[in-house]
Design an enzyme around this catalytic site. Sequence first.
Site, PDB file in Angstrom:
ATOM      1  N   LYS A 164      77.567 -15.905  -6.608  1.00  0.00           N
ATOM      2  CA  LYS A 164      77.494 -18.062  -7.181  1.00  0.00           C
ATOM      3  C   LYS A 164      79.090 -18.318  -7.402  1.00  0.00           C
ATOM      4  O   LYS A 164      79.866 -17.958  -6.138  1.00  0.00           O
ATOM      5  CB  LYS A 164      76.801 -16.951  -8.589  1.00  0.00           C
ATOM      6  CG  LYS A 164      76.060 -16.494  -8.973  1.00  0.00           C
ATOM      7  CD  LYS A 164      74.805 -17.450  -9.143  1.00  0.00           C
ATOM      8  CE  LYS A 164      73.500 -16.922  -9.188  1.00  0.00           C
ATOM      9  NZ  LYS A 164      71.924 -17.201  -9.134  1.00  0.00           N
ATOM     10  N   LYS A 209      67.975 -27.801 -15.149  1.00  0.00           N
ATOM     11  CA  LYS A 209      68.321 -28.081 -13.195  1.00  0.00           C
ATOM     12  C   LYS A 209      67.483 -27.655 -12.280  1.00  0.00           C
ATOM     13  O   LYS A 209      67.026 -27.735 -10.600  1.00  0.00           O
ATOM     14  CB  LYS A 209      70.018 -27.854 -12.989  1.00  0.00           C
ATOM     15  CG  LYS A 209      70.957 -27.473 -11.585  1.00  0.00           C
ATOM     16  CD  LYS A 209      72.251 -27.105 -12.029  1.00  0.00           C
ATOM     17  CE  LYS A 209      72.474 -26.107 -12.459  1.00  0.00           C
ATOM     18  NZ  LYS A 209      72.656 -25.150 -11.034  1.00  0.00           N
ATOM     19  N   SER A 210      66.946 -26.015 -12.392  1.00  0.00           N
ATOM     20  CA  SER A 210      65.781 -25.240 -10.945  1.00  0.00           C
ATOM     21  C   SER A 210      65.215 -26.525 -10.981  1.00  0.00           C
ATOM     22  O   SER A 210      64.704 -27.004  -9.699  1.00  0.00           O
ATOM     23  CB  SER A 210      66.011 -24.260 -11.354  1.00  0.00           C
ATOM     24  OG  SER A 210      66.587 -22.886 -11.861  1.00  0.00           O
ATOM     25  N   ARG A 223      64.388 -28.684  -7.734  1.00  0.00           N
ATOM     26  CA  ARG A 223      62.816 -29.134  -6.345  1.00  0.00           C
ATOM     27  C   ARG A 223      61.775 -29.813  -6.722  1.00  0.00           C
ATOM     28  O   ARG A 223      61.188 -29.880  -5.266  1.00  0.00           O
ATOM     29  CB  ARG A 223      61.805 -27.687  -7.676  1.00  0.00           C
ATOM     30  CG  ARG A 223      62.382 -26.129  -6.919  1.00  0.00           C
ATOM     31  CD  ARG A 223      62.429 -25.471  -7.798  1.00  0.00           C
ATOM     32  NE  ARG A 223      62.238 -23.716  -7.410  1.00  0.00           N
ATOM     33  CZ  ARG A 223      63.530 -23.147  -7.491  1.00  0.00           C
ATOM     34  NH1 ARG A 223      64.710 -24.090  -8.784  1.00  0.00           N
ATOM     35  NH2 ARG A 223      64.352 -21.936  -7.539  1.00  0.00           N
ATOM     36  N   SER A 269      69.337 -14.217  -2.433  1.00  0.00           N
ATOM     37  CA  SER A 269      68.721 -15.173  -3.025  1.00  0.00           C
ATOM     38  C   SER A 269      67.835 -15.721  -3.021  1.00  0.00           C
ATOM     39  O   SER A 269      67.450 -15.989  -1.717  1.00  0.00           O
ATOM     40  CB  SER A 269      70.205 -16.373  -3.319  1.00  0.00           C
ATOM     41  OG  SER A 269      69.804 -17.381  -3.839  1.00  0.00           O
ATOM     42  N   ASP A 303      71.034 -15.804 -14.172  1.00  0.00           N
ATOM     43  CA  ASP A 303      72.024 -16.231 -14.853  1.00  0.00           C
ATOM     44  C   ASP A 303      72.071 -16.109 -16.777  1.00  0.00           C
ATOM     45  O   ASP A 303      72.884 -16.184 -16.964  1.00  0.00           O
ATOM     46  CB  ASP A 303      71.364 -17.734 -14.536  1.00  0.00           C
ATOM     47  CG  ASP A 303      71.764 -18.198 -13.510  1.00  0.00           C
ATOM     48  OD1 ASP A 303      72.556 -17.889 -12.673  1.00  0.00           O
ATOM     49  OD2 ASP A 303      70.730 -19.570 -12.961  1.00  0.00           O
ATOM     50  N   ARG A 330      80.749 -13.840 -10.440  1.00  0.00           N
ATOM     51  CA  ARG A 330      80.840 -13.896 -11.970  1.00  0.00           C
ATOM     52  C   ARG A 330      80.542 -12.105 -12.752  1.00  0.00           C
ATOM     53  O   ARG A 330      81.170 -11.913 -13.661  1.00  0.00           O
ATOM     54  CB  ARG A 330      78.723 -13.853 -12.395  1.00  0.00           C
ATOM     55  CG  ARG A 330      78.980 -15.322 -12.667  1.00  0.00           C
ATOM     56  CD  ARG A 330      77.999 -15.989 -12.558  1.00  0.00           C
ATOM     57  NE  ARG A 330      77.506 -17.531 -12.235  1.00  0.00           N
ATOM     58  CZ  ARG A 330      76.392 -18.020 -12.251  1.00  0.00           C
ATOM     59  NH1 ARG A 330      75.487 -17.708 -12.208  1.00  0.00           N
ATOM     60  NH2 ARG A 330      76.662 -20.026 -11.883  1.00  0.00           N
ATOM     61  N   GLN A 367      66.548 -18.718  -3.724  1.00  0.00           N
ATOM     62  CA  GLN A 367      66.849 -20.124  -3.422  1.00  0.00           C
ATOM     63  C   GLN A 367      66.757 -20.206  -2.040  1.00  0.00           C
ATOM     64  O   GLN A 367      66.225 -21.525  -1.785  1.00  0.00           O
ATOM     65  CB  GLN A 367      68.106 -20.660  -3.679  1.00  0.00           C
ATOM     66  CG  GLN A 367      68.981 -20.974  -5.113  1.00  0.00           C
ATOM     67  CD  GLN A 367      70.051 -21.212  -5.673  1.00  0.00           C
ATOM     68  OE1 GLN A 367      70.789 -21.288  -4.924  1.00  0.00           O
ATOM     69  NE2 GLN A 367      70.581 -21.348  -7.404  1.00  0.00           N
ATOM     70  N   ARG A 427      78.831 -21.420 -16.592  1.00  0.00           N
ATOM     71  CA  ARG A 427      78.502 -20.814 -17.255  1.00  0.00           C
ATOM     72  C   ARG A 427      79.573 -20.211 -17.248  1.00  0.00           C
ATOM     73  O   ARG A 427      79.266 -19.185 -19.186  1.00  0.00           O
ATOM     74  CB  ARG A 427      77.397 -19.397 -16.316  1.00  0.00           C
ATOM     75  CG  ARG A 427      76.297 -20.966 -15.992  1.00  0.00           C
ATOM     76  CD  ARG A 427      74.935 -19.391 -16.021  1.00  0.00           C
ATOM     77  NE  ARG A 427      73.887 -20.232 -14.926  1.00  0.00           N
ATOM     78  CZ  ARG A 427      73.103 -21.349 -15.339  1.00  0.00           C
ATOM     79  NH1 ARG A 427      73.808 -21.616 -16.817  1.00  0.00           N
ATOM     80  NH2 ARG A 427      72.333 -22.037 -15.048  1.00  0.00           N
TER      81      ARG A 427
END
Length: 409
Positions: free
Chosen positions: A319, A23-24, A28, A145, A292, A323, A147, A366
Amino acid sequence: MKLKISAPDSTLLNSNIQITGSKSESNRSLLLQALYPSISIANISNSDDADVMQKGLQITKGIVDIHHAGTAMRFLTSYFASQEGKEVILTGSKRMTERPIQVLVDALRKLGAEIEYEQNEGYPPLKIKGKKLTKNKVSLPADISSQYISSLLLTAPSLENGLELELIGKITSIPYIKMTLALLEQIGVASTFNGNLIKVTPKKSVVATNLVVESDWSSASYFYSIVALCEVGTEITLSAYKKNSLQGDSVLSEIYSDFGVETAFNQNKITLKKIDNPKLPTVNLDLANAPDTAQTIAVTCFGLGMGCHLTGLHTLKIKETDRLEALYQELSKLGASISVTDKALILEPLANIKSGIAIDTYNDHRMAMAFAPLAVKTVIFINDAEVVSKSYPDFWNDLESLQFQVTEL
């Protein structure tokens, strides 16, 4: 959808699973493809997150709803801010409107972006009017993050003057930043990463390039957990993976050696084999570069009766759910002796697991997949099990292919 999961009746030896693209990496690559249409992509993730990313990139005006996809929210914020003529409202689920984005918005505003908050200051939805961004120097806190950082780096080569990004403080999730820079390198974009300064040079166009997305290491973690919880001799083969992975979660091959799981690389496949039972009563891991994996590792330790002290988990609070709190609640229901702070988790060694417990998933893919391997030890129920589609829609089918009994209630 509520599922009952129970252990396989037969051995997992020589079982083969094909896992979808990361997914990452997919998200991208999709953003780079939107900036440079000469790029083609193979083995794109079939996850909900990649799907909403693809759909979002095709919109030029109006509402862009990315649902629960945090990566898409961060990446599309920079993308739309830098796309002259595009004007959108970028929004998502209720949980998404509770996840902070001010650090990224502030950085983009310093570069000249025009972004407004539609509801609460610092949170989505965002009203973004795309502009030509000519400023090229900005700083970000390094411990937030990754991201946010990758979001800026991915759009950087399309900016007229590129980007100089200074990271303030200790850097979190470095492998994800390196993944982004490696993908830029694959399409011919020059960059440097020295100390806390990253520079990306501008590039107007790229030659035709095919990006092949490696399968998702985060998804592999659940099979590492299954093998660790099974008897010595258990084997599962996964594809398609490479030894020199761009993904930070590839550290799983090292981490799970503490649980007696050996990883053998053979061409584009990895074979996970349980070769021994764990020797340590407690494992101590800093997961700042692979957060993760924390849920899976904590559940594996619990299933093995081991303790763990996991640190570097400060990003887990923001997240899909908190979590750390979710792990505390669900492991406690199973009988665990567990404590959490805002950045760490401590689990005490414990031999007994309560049976027949229903795990709540908190809209977090997750949570569902991390707890499923406990079926090796006891019958377990997963509430709202369809949440796995966010990253791994085929997960329950793949469990069934390993002879797990997966029953919808």
